[in-house]
Every structure is written in structure tokens, then in C-alpha cells.
Design a protein around this motif. Structure first.
Motif, mmCIF file in Angstrom:
data_model
loop_
_atom_site.group_PDB
_atom_site.id
_atom_site.type_symbol
_atom_site.label_atom_id
_atom_site.label_comp_id
_atom_site.label_asym_id
_atom_site.label_seq_id
_atom_site.Cartn_x
_atom_site.Cartn_y
_atom_site.Cartn_z
ATOM 1 N N SER A 2 0.656 14.362 -1.840
ATOM 2 C CA SER A 2 -0.694 13.822 -1.644
ATOM 3 C C SER A 2 -0.746 12.303 -1.785
ATOM 4 C CB SER A 2 -1.661 14.458 -2.647
ATOM 5 O OG SER A 2 -1.231 14.201 -3.983
ATOM 6 N N GLU A 3 0.300 11.729 -2.383
ATOM 7 C CA GLU A 3 0.327 10.276 -2.573
ATOM 8 C C GLU A 3 0.951 9.533 -1.393
ATOM 9 O OE1 GLU A 3 1.303 8.901 -6.814
ATOM 10 O OE2 GLU A 3 2.336 10.832 -6.688
ATOM 11 N N ARG A 43 9.808 8.007 -11.546
ATOM 12 C CA ARG A 43 8.532 8.310 -10.901
ATOM 13 C C ARG A 43 8.685 9.455 -9.914
ATOM 14 N NH1 ARG A 43 4.771 4.190 -7.253
ATOM 15 N NH2 ARG A 43 3.070 5.670 -6.880
ATOM 16 N N PRO A 96 -1.572 7.455 1.109
ATOM 17 C CA PRO A 96 -2.058 6.215 0.486
ATOM 18 C C PRO A 96 -0.954 5.177 0.280
ATOM 19 C CG PRO A 96 -3.008 8.117 -0.606
ATOM 20 C CD PRO A 96 -1.967 8.641 0.329
ATOM 21 N N LEU A 97 0.259 5.637 -0.069
ATOM 22 C CA LEU A 97 1.370 4.702 -0.249
ATOM 23 C C LEU A 97 1.753 4.029 1.070
ATOM 24 C CD1 LEU A 97 3.786 6.509 -2.732
ATOM 25 C CD2 LEU A 97 2.630 4.315 -3.088
ATOM 26 N N SER A 109 -0.806 1.438 1.816
ATOM 27 C CA SER A 109 -0.693 0.244 0.975
ATOM 28 C C SER A 109 0.499 -0.605 1.355
ATOM 29 C CB SER A 109 -0.605 0.637 -0.505
ATOM 30 O OG SER A 109 0.602 1.340 -0.770
ATOM 31 N N GLU A 165 5.481 18.127 -5.292
ATOM 32 C CA GLU A 165 6.361 16.987 -5.447
ATOM 33 C C GLU A 165 7.075 16.720 -4.132
ATOM 34 O OE1 GLU A 165 8.980 17.718 -8.679
ATOM 35 O OE2 GLU A 165 7.379 17.850 -10.166
ATOM 36 N N ILE A 223 6.915 11.147 -6.799
ATOM 37 C CA ILE A 223 5.911 10.914 -5.763
ATOM 38 C C ILE A 223 5.465 12.260 -5.221
ATOM 39 C CG2 ILE A 223 5.373 9.728 -3.608
ATOM 40 C CD1 ILE A 223 6.213 7.841 -5.830
ATOM 41 N N LYS A 224 4.174 12.549 -5.342
ATOM 42 C CA LYS A 224 3.631 13.800 -4.816
ATOM 43 C C LYS A 224 3.271 13.644 -3.334
ATOM 44 C CE LYS A 224 1.787 15.289 -9.268
ATOM 45 N NZ LYS A 224 0.575 15.695 -10.019
#
Length: 246
Positions: free
Chosen positions: A16-17, A11, A20-21, A24, A4, A13-14
Motif C-alpha cells: 500500500s506504500e 524497513r 505514494p513512494l 514522492s 509486505e 515496505i508494504k
């Protein structure tokens, strides 16, 4: 070991995310830029006096005068005291890096760029009718009306509000044809109507202002050289990633 990274409302957010965030939200180029800078300035040394001065300057720029304000600013940005010190010294290190890398190249770079950096003040009258423009030129030549009077009445650009007067502006911001005409004319010389893009224009050079290698100009050129270098570094990294198939 937790993956985490951040809790936003309901929400989580990990870690690993995050990449990509960032992608985007179109923030990856900025992250890459900052990482390039971090690597470049890592070897730069600062004296305790320089660090102290950098902190004072940073707080002044952020209008942080009280300890409570500093703590609130840190909390808002999620920073530790160590991270805050890194941020306050970062600008100093970056300036020292720029100076060490390009400081001795400024004079030659200035003379290479000088023709674009020179400024002019000029008068402009433009219409989209060659016949009207020619008639206005004859009126100016015959001194029936002044350039300013005719520009206010007939010119179709924003210069009409100033009686045709424009500037000071750098030559590199003008249409190449205008640069050629103004660079080869004498002050107060009214140039005959010329077609430039969709306009028929009458020009008069008011004043030529040579660029000077003063402190503001040095800072500007130093930043130009630095930004060019950053772009080259980004291109190299992007190229390597493409070749690696990422």
C-alpha cells in the motif's frame, strides 16, 4: 495474506506504500508510460526465431556473455526467468507496434517536417555593437580580411573558436530569423548585418544539406510519432483521473 512488498534494511515496505513512494520520488509518470506501452504491445505476436534473436541482442547490449553473468544480472534486478524473457522481447514488440501503427505514415510525415529537418553549414559573426558589425561587413566585402579571420577576432560566441563556422545543424534548432535568412540565401553570399535578439550578426551560408528519408531518419520519425502518441495517452488518462476526482 501478507501486505509486505519489500525489505530494505530495517524497513519493510508494504504494498500500500508503493504508489505514494513512487509519487514522492516522481516516478509515477514513468510507471504510467510503461503501463501504456504494455497495453499497446500486448496483442503483438513474435515468432520463436524473433524471440531468440531478441534475447541474443539484449544480452549483447548488456554485455552478458556467460550464464553466471545473466543470473547475477537477474538477481541484482530481482527478476525471475519469466520476467527476464518478457523484458528481452518487449523491445521487439514495441518496434513491431511502432512499425504497424505508423510505418505507412512516415513518408507523408517526413515531407510535412522536411523544412525543419534540412541542415545547413554556415558562417556566423556576431557582436553587440552595430557600428563594429557594419565595419566588419565592409571589410569582408572589400576582401581586406576573410570572414574566418574577423570571426576569430571579433565574434562573441563559441563560433569564434572555429573561425565562425557552424554546423551541420538542423534548421529547426536555429532562431526563426536566422532560418529565414539562410533559407533564402545562396552559398557563399555574405548577408548584411541583421539584428537577431541581442546580437548584430553577419551570416554566410556555406552549404545546404537536404534531409533524406534514410533508415536513421525513418527510425527517428517513427520514434517522434510514437512519443507524441504516448503523451496523448498520458494526457487522456490524467484528464480522466482529474474528472474522477482522484
Amino acid at each position: 495474506m501478507t501486505t509486505e512488498a519489500l525489505q530494505i534494511g530495517n524497513r519493510t515496505i508494504k504494498a500500500s506504500e508503493l504508489i505514494p513512494l513512487l509519487a514522492s520520488y516522481q516516478m509515477l509518470p514513468q510507471l504510467l508510460r510503461e503501463l501504456i506501452i504494455d497495453e499497446a504491445i500486448a496483442p503483438i505476436e513474435c515468432t520463436p526465431q524473433e524471440v531468440d534473436q531478441a534475447k541474443k541482442q539484449f544480452y549483447a547490449e548488456k554485455h552478458l556473455t556467460q550464464e553466471a553473468e545473466i543470473q547475477a544480472w537477474m538477481a541484482y534486478h530481482g527478476l525471475t526467468a519469466s520476467q527476464l524473457e518478457t523484458i528481452t522481447v518487449r523491445k521487439l514488440k514495441l518496434e513491431k507496434f511502432k512499425q504497424a501503427t505508423w510505418g505507412n505514415k512516415l513518408e507523408s510525415y517526413f515531407f510535412q517536417s522536411k523544412a525543419k529537418l534540412d541542415k545547413v553549414i554556415y558562417s556566423l559573426l556576431r557582436t553587440q555593437d552595430v557600428g563594429i558589425t557594419q565595419e566588419l561587413y565592409f571589410r569582408i566585402q572589400a576582401k581586406e580580411q576573410t570572414f574566418a579571420e574577423l570571426a576569430k577576432e571579433y565574434s562573441l560566441g563559441p563560433e569564434a573558436q572555429t573561425g565562425g563556422l557552424v554546423g551541420p545543424v538542423e534548421l529547426n534548432s536555429l532562431h526563426p530569423a536566422m532560418v529565414q535568412l539562410l533559407s533564402s540565401s545562396q552559398p557563399n553570399q555574405v548577408l548584411p548585418p541583421t539584428r537577431i535578439a541581442e546580437w548584430f550578426v553577419i551570416l554566410r551560408l556555406e552549404k545546404f544539406i537536404p534531409a533524406q528519408l534514410d533508415e536513421p531518419m525513418k527510425a527517428r520519425l517513427l520514434n517522434e510519432l510514437f512519443e507524441t502518441w504516448v503523451q496523448e495517452q498520458r494526457k487522456q488518462i490524467t484528464s480522466l483521473r482529474s474528472e474522477a476526482g482522484e
